[in-house]
Write a protein that holds these residues in place. Structure first.
Motif, PDB file in Angstrom:
ATOM      1  N   GLU A  67       2.884   7.690 -40.067  1.00 26.76           N
ATOM      2  CA  GLU A  67       1.903   8.747 -40.331  1.00 26.76           C
ATOM      3  C   GLU A  67       1.429   8.711 -41.780  1.00 26.76           C
ATOM      4  N   LEU A  99      -3.557   6.177 -40.971  1.00 29.03           N
ATOM      5  CA  LEU A  99      -2.992   6.590 -39.687  1.00 29.03           C
ATOM      6  C   LEU A  99      -2.878   8.113 -39.669  1.00 29.03           C
ATOM      7  N   THR A 100      -4.021   8.741 -39.415  1.00 30.35           N
ATOM      8  CA  THR A 100      -4.085  10.191 -39.248  1.00 30.35           C
ATOM      9  C   THR A 100      -5.019  10.483 -38.084  1.00 30.35           C
ATOM     10  N   ALA A 101      -4.824  11.635 -37.462  1.00 31.43           N
ATOM     11  CA  ALA A 101      -5.699  12.033 -36.368  1.00 31.43           C
ATOM     12  C   ALA A 101      -7.120  12.245 -36.864  1.00 31.43           C
ATOM     13  N   LYS A 106      -7.784  11.711 -32.138  1.00 36.97           N
ATOM     14  CA  LYS A 106      -6.456  11.994 -31.593  1.00 36.97           C
ATOM     15  C   LYS A 106      -5.964  10.904 -30.643  1.00 36.97           C
ATOM     16  N   TYR A 109      -5.018   7.753 -32.571  1.00 36.23           N
ATOM     17  CA  TYR A 109      -3.851   8.095 -33.398  1.00 36.23           C
ATOM     18  C   TYR A 109      -2.580   8.113 -32.551  1.00 36.23           C
TER      19      TYR A 109
END
Length: 298
Positions: A67, A99-101, A106, A109
């Motif tokens: 993350e 690596l984030t929504a 979503k 991710y």
């Protein structure tokens, strides 16, 4: 009493079986092709899918995706109504993202989180899908390395000593020797991937240092280790990377007589510069662009 219990268990099993049988089967999508190459995707069209389906074609064996850290991906995205190609990065440059929504959406991710470098993944999404797509999509993702992963080579005497931190970011100990008068190309890690060709666009991590002090003046690592890509001719001295394979880490020692192109500045005038470069991908400049998987409509 025993008959009653058995009867209840049988009824429960029938109910459970009934529930399972009402679930739709996942779409039949076959992905073929070798690692490092664009995939071939086969399925019947139009593809009907009611919810996002994720599949691991093969696992990765490299670092785990974490993350908030950078990821580098190649992708192949098709409109599943008729199997037409919408976008792909294999003939251009891979896509670096956090690596984030927020950065990936979503669905993508969720697909990538916890995977490992080297994995090939499949995601099938219904309309409207991710980004701006208003049609069902079939997407194949290859997870690439964000740092060099080649075999170490013996260091050359008289050159600065390179030290890597746990994330792969380099620092150097300045050499006490006089700087060379000619451009020096010294592989530190030897990769096994595609070789850089003349005129290519390369995807890299890099740091630039002063020969005399060892101090860094520019680095991709200080901004979270996000890879960048640009044509070799933007920094003429980097033409020395030609024939170096992807996966390599290369030290370039650039005397002041060589042009640094876009990185020329008064601050660096007259100095010998040391670059430590991780080669992550390479491809023809004419095809290279910032391929964006999260927004599929042009």
């Amino acid at each position: 009493m025993r008959r009653v219990v058995v009867a209840c268990l049988a009824a429960t099993m029938l109910l459970l079986t009934g529930c399972v049988s009402t679930q739709p089967d996942p779409p039949d999508v076959v992905v073929s092709g070798d690692t490092g190459q664009a995939p071939t995707v086969t399925y019947r069209t139009p593809l009907s899918v009611s919810e996002t389906v994720d599949e691991e074609i093969w696992p990765g064996t490299g670092d785990e995706l974490v993350e908030g850290q950078p990821v580098l991906i190649d992708f192949w995205l098709e409109d599943a109504t008729d199997a037409t190609l919408v976008k792909e990065s294999y003939t251009s440059s891979p896509t670096p993202r956090l690596l984030t929504a927020e950065a990936l959406g979503k669905d993508l991710y969720d697909l990538l989180l916890g995977q490992h470098v080297g994995a090939r993944l499949l995601q099938i999404s219904p309309a409207p899908g991710s980004g701006a797509a208003n049609y069902p999509t079939v997407t194949v993702i290859d997870v690439l390395n964000t740092r060099a992963d080649g075999e170490p080579l013996p260091p050359r005497e008289g050159l600065p000593v390179v030290t890597l931190d746990e994330n792969g970011a380099p620092s150097i100990t300045a050499s006490a020797d006089a700087p060379p008068s000619e451009l020096v190309t010294q592989p530190l890690l030897r990769g096994t991937g595609q070789q850089v060709a003349e005129g290519d666009t390369v995807t890299v991590q890099y740091s630039g240092f002063s020969w005399s002090t060892g101090e860094s003046f520019d680095s991709t690592w200080v901004s979270g280790g996000m890879p960048v890509f640009f044509p070799l001719d933007r920094v003429p001295a980097w033409s020395a990377l030609v024939e170096q394979p992807v996966g390599s880490q290369v030290m370039l020692v650039v005397p002041p007589s060589y042009s640094l192109g876009a990185t020329d500045s008064e601050e660096l005038a007259g100095q010998t510069i040391v670059f430590v470069i991780d080669i992550l991908a390479t491809g023809p400049t004419s095809a290279s662009a910032d391929s964006d998987l999260t927004g599929t409509e042009d």
